[in-house]
Design a protein around this motif. Sequence first.
Motif, PDB file in Angstrom:
ATOM      1  N   UNK A  15      12.404 -46.010  62.270  1.00 18.01           N
ATOM      2  CA  UNK A  15      13.071 -44.980  61.471  1.00 18.01           C
ATOM      3  C   UNK A  15      14.399 -44.589  62.105  1.00 18.01           C
ATOM      4  N   UNK A  16      14.396 -44.373  63.410  1.00 21.34           N
ATOM      5  CA  UNK A  16      15.613 -43.970  64.117  1.00 21.34           C
ATOM      6  C   UNK A  16      16.656 -45.077  64.086  1.00 21.34           C
ATOM      7  N   UNK A  17      16.230 -46.311  64.317  1.00 22.62           N
ATOM      8  CA  UNK A  17      17.172 -47.442  64.319  1.00 22.62           C
ATOM      9  C   UNK A  17      17.813 -47.633  62.952  1.00 22.62           C
ATOM     10  N   UNK A  18      17.009 -47.589  61.891  1.00 22.91           N
ATOM     11  CA  UNK A  18      17.555 -47.802  60.547  1.00 22.91           C
ATOM     12  C   UNK A  18      18.426 -46.631  60.114  1.00 22.91           C
ATOM     13  N   UNK A  19      18.073 -45.439  60.567  1.00 30.07           N
ATOM     14  CA  UNK A  19      18.862 -44.254  60.224  1.00 30.07           C
ATOM     15  C   UNK A  19      20.231 -44.300  60.893  1.00 30.07           C
ATOM     16  N   UNK A  20      20.242 -44.551  62.176  1.00 33.10           N
ATOM     17  CA  UNK A  20      21.495 -44.491  62.943  1.00 33.10           C
ATOM     18  C   UNK A  20      22.391 -45.698  62.721  1.00 33.10           C
TER      19      UNK A  20
END
Length: 311
Positions: free
Chosen positions: A97-102
């Motif tokens: 989630x964090x990787x795809x968001x950022x």
Amino acid sequence: EKLKCGKKQLCNSRDAQQFFKMLSRDYEDGKKLALNFDEGMEAVLKEATELLYPDIGEPLKLLASMGGEALTQGVYKERTLRCFRTLYGATDFILTLTQQLTTGRIGGSKDHSTIAWFILQLGKSGDEDVLNDQLVLDQIEFFKTSCQVGFPQLSNQLDVVFQAMNAEQKPEGKMEIGGDLGVETGVISLEAAQRTMRPPGARDHDNDKENFRTISIIPTTSELQCKEGAYLPSADGSEYIENKEAAALDRQFRLMREDLLGTVREELQAEFSTTAHQRRRLLPDPCIVNFGMQPEPHVVVRTSIPTRVQQ
């Protein structure tokens, strides 16, 4: 049903998709979805999420569907948070989630607000793992730089919760939860947060105006077809209008219009969402000719009577 209660084992991503497809039947009623989320579904949801890795689209749809209702005390709140914690605990879910968001792979305004709502509620619940999770803190920092409308306000609310909750940790690491955080954050549901974050004039229809005087009281076709709710200023007034008197008039008009037409619009939107041959309540060539508030809020509609009804 066997998949939901864990009696049938999930073997592959296709089974996981089937599980989320079954859950999606209740997506229109987030409260029903949450109330059906008992302890037996935790392991199944976790496994289904992990089987879909690295695709997090279905879990995000689930989170979004559970955000329409205010999280108050009781079974609904407890089971919603149980679902949130289960997703949080799924292997590599927060990392992905964090990787795809950022990296910009999740770019929709509603996806952003869904994620922010997700971590906001976990933070308010006092989950120490979440409060100290560097990946979650990275998401909060990202929201501070997001160009999405309203995210400076939402990221500030996340800061308030995470700083306040960390400040209330006892020396031995346990949490002493305060009772006023819900007031401080000013957000009662994901739907309310999304509505607040989207200013007037930003919705995808022709009757969402910055100046309330240019809004047609009678809803337009494109407004009825738009799934996003109307902009309704908070009790503190509109943050987009500096003059207090003008802000008060703006709020009064928008709230009165919503009281008058909100239910009618919701009914018509439900009809528009069904296929033409399944519609039961739509009549041809409707024309709104009048409306009023006495003895109760009402709308007068003139329409032709279909031949099949005349017969």
